[in-house]
Scaffold this active site. Structure first.
Site, PDB file in Angstrom:
ATOM      1  N   ARG A  35      17.358 -21.474  35.646  1.00  0.00           N
ATOM      2  CA  ARG A  35      17.495 -20.724  34.388  1.00  0.00           C
ATOM      3  C   ARG A  35      18.271 -21.566  33.362  1.00  0.00           C
ATOM      4  O   ARG A  35      19.353 -22.061  33.658  1.00  0.00           O
ATOM      5  CB  ARG A  35      18.246 -19.410  34.617  1.00  0.00           C
ATOM      6  CG  ARG A  35      17.441 -18.351  35.352  1.00  0.00           C
ATOM      7  CD  ARG A  35      18.262 -17.083  35.553  1.00  0.00           C
ATOM      8  NE  ARG A  35      18.645 -16.483  34.276  1.00  0.00           N
ATOM      9  CZ  ARG A  35      17.889 -15.603  33.626  1.00  0.00           C
ATOM     10  NH1 ARG A  35      16.707 -15.242  34.107  1.00  0.00           N
ATOM     11  NH2 ARG A  35      18.310 -15.092  32.497  1.00  0.00           N
ATOM     12  N   ARG A  38       0.837  -1.205   0.000  1.00  0.00           N
ATOM     13  CA  ARG A  38       0.000   0.000   0.000  1.00  0.00           C
ATOM     14  C   ARG A  38       0.868   1.250   0.000  1.00  0.00           C
ATOM     15  O   ARG A  38       1.960   1.258   0.574  1.00  0.00           O
ATOM     16  CB  ARG A  38      -0.911  -0.020   1.233  1.00  0.00           C
ATOM     17  CG  ARG A  38      -2.045   0.989   1.210  1.00  0.00           C
ATOM     18  CD  ARG A  38      -3.037   0.675   2.322  1.00  0.00           C
ATOM     19  NE  ARG A  38      -2.441   0.822   3.638  1.00  0.00           N
ATOM     20  CZ  ARG A  38      -2.501   1.946   4.360  1.00  0.00           C
ATOM     21  NH1 ARG A  38      -3.122   3.011   3.881  1.00  0.00           N
ATOM     22  NH2 ARG A  38      -1.953   1.998   5.555  1.00  0.00           N
ATOM     23  N   ARG A  46      -5.696  -2.542  -6.139  1.00  0.00           N
ATOM     24  CA  ARG A  46      -6.683  -2.780  -5.091  1.00  0.00           C
ATOM     25  C   ARG A  46      -7.721  -1.656  -5.015  1.00  0.00           C
ATOM     26  O   ARG A  46      -7.447  -0.514  -5.403  1.00  0.00           O
ATOM     27  CB  ARG A  46      -6.004  -2.962  -3.740  1.00  0.00           C
ATOM     28  CG  ARG A  46      -5.276  -1.738  -3.265  1.00  0.00           C
ATOM     29  CD  ARG A  46      -4.751  -1.907  -1.851  1.00  0.00           C
ATOM     30  NE  ARG A  46      -3.686  -2.886  -1.761  1.00  0.00           N
ATOM     31  CZ  ARG A  46      -3.070  -3.182  -0.618  1.00  0.00           C
ATOM     32  NH1 ARG A  46      -3.421  -2.580   0.507  1.00  0.00           N
ATOM     33  NH2 ARG A  46      -2.089  -4.066  -0.587  1.00  0.00           N
TER      34      ARG A  46
END
Length: 457
Positions: A176, A27, A86
């Protein structure tokens, strides 16, 4: 509406699937970076990187760009794509990608599988698209999307000012994980989505049915959202982007590209002089005593030649250096001179100056250039072209690599695939030659890596 026989036509590449199309949504109203989709990235319009990968993959029956902007349409066509213009309904800020793809499919009923490729993913390679599509054509999946593996530990977000404590979302703080002990997580990188027509039109989604992912490496997962990403993306694309197959033949127009389009004619009573910028036009002429230091420096950067009738021409030394580098790397370079150009009288001198073949062309260079492309048994993708006039646009459009100097005709600049910063006769040829050589080098490296990958597989 397409004719029934068109709707039933099978894909030339995948019998039984009918038609596989690539679709890039672009666009014109980008809120982050104005006309981002055609902004030059490493000299190439952003959308050009993914169009090259899609077309060179050889997997698609058609490659499209969906846009609402005239300039984006011109760039898309110059890269060999078809254009879906479009409607306003799907061109709003609130419009979704799905709505645009659905409109495209309504207007192209022959398409049964569509690949929505993000224009902002410049490190996409043909191999990514080839291998992902196999999951549909060979394995029977309905939708495929691209992902990247990330090693990031996530924590719950806490609203500002809240007394609530955050909590881990994908780890145990007491244990961890080390990176080598953890497989990480698969995150969508939005490079592309494959989906069947039925999934998009009947279920209204891009992911569903039998769904699978295609994993891409982190170095290929570049998504440009904001302007600050641009310098980082340029460095990444120069290292990891797809540069095509490499070219073996280059055409370069002399007037307006190799020179600034002007020729000096030695002054006389019956033959008035024509001005020529850039210093003296004869290698045998001494520097005038009233020439400034800056003018002398400029003159030294040009190579000058004069014919027996008094015509003289200057070529920037960097441009001749660029031509020689191309030749050293096994690229044939052909200089083009119009039959109406006064420089035609100097074609033999130009050949000696540059060691390039010199060819006379008509008003429309395409006919003459096409004959040489066919003679060399090449495809236009194997050709680089540099031109500066409106008449050059056809050749610039067809060539695999093409460029126009910064001061060329607007039609030539729009048709070119590489944006030069320099003008004609001022280093533009050298600039484009460097780009061509980079593309050739990257193409060789990619071919070598593909060979290694195939042998390992």
């Amino acid at each position: 509406m397409a004719a029934p026989e068109q709707e039933e036509a099978e894909s030339l590449k995948y019998p039984g699937i009918r038609h596989v199309a690539a679709l890039i949504l672009a666009r014109g109203g980008s809120k982050g970076i104005p006309l981002k989709n055609i902004k030059p990235l490493a000299g190439i319009p952003l959308i050009g990187w993914v169009l090259r990968a899609a077309i060179d993959s050889g997997e698609f029956d058609s490659v499209w760009v969906s846009t609402d902007h005239d300039e984006i349409e011109k760039v898309a066509k110059s890269w060999g794509a078809k254009v879906h213009r479009r409607s306003e309904e799907v061109s709003r800020d609130s419009s979704t990608s799905l709505e645009t793809i659905q409109e495209f499919l309504k207007e192209n009923p022959e398409v049964t599988v569509v690949c929505n490729i993000q224009a902002t993913s410049p490190c996409l390679h043909p191999s990514h698209l080839k291998n992902a599509l196999k999951k549909i054509t060979e394995d029977g999946y309905d939708s495929i999307f691209s992902v990247v593996r990330r090693y990031q530990l996530r924590w719950k977000e806490v609203k500002k000012g809240s007394d609530e404590c955050t909590e881990p979302e994908n780890l145990d703080p007491a244990k961890r994980p080390r990176r080598r002990d953890w497989n990480g997580e698969l995150i969508e990188n939005d490079s592309f989505h494959f989906a069947t027509r039925d999934l998009i039109m009947k279920e209204g989604r891009l992911q569903g049915g039998r769904v699978a992912y295609f994993e891409m490496k982190p170095e290929h997962s570049v998504d440009i959202d904001v302007d600050i990403d641009w310098p980082v993306a340029e460095q990444r694309v120069l290292r990891y982007g797809y540069f095509g197959r490499g070219v073996s033949l280059m055409f370069c127009e002399v007037s307006g590209c190799l020179t600034d389009g002007r020729v000096h004619l030695s002054g006389s009573l019956d033959r008035p002089g024509v001005s020529f910028a850039g210093g003296p036009c004869d290698t045998d002429s001494g520097m005038s005593s009233n020439v400034s230091d800056s003018e002398a420096s400029s003159a030294k950067s040009f190579i000058h030649s004069r014919d027996t009738e008094g015509f003289s021409v200057s070529i920037h030394s960097r441009d001749t250096e660029g031509l020689r580098k191309l030749q050293k790397n096994d690229l044939k370079v052909v200089l083009l001179i119009s039959e109406e150009d006064v420089l035609r009288q100097m074609r033999f001198k130009l050949k000696m100056m540059t060691d390039c073949e010199v060819m006379l062309v008509g008003e429309d260079p395409l006919k003459d250039v096409q004959s040489m492309v066919e003679k060399e048994k090449l495809d236009w993708k194997d050709v680089a072209y540099m031109g500066c006039d409106a008449a050059s646009a056809s050749c610039l459009h067809l060539a695999g690599l093409s460029a126009a100097p910064a001061d060329a005709h607007p039609d030539a600049i729009r048709a070119g695939k590489f944006a030069c910063k320099q003008g004609g006769g001022a280093g533009a040829v050298w600039e484009f030659a460097e780009h061509v050589l980079l593309q050739k080098q990257q193409a060789r490296l990619q071919m070598k890596q593909d060979l290694i990958d195939r042998n390992c597989f």
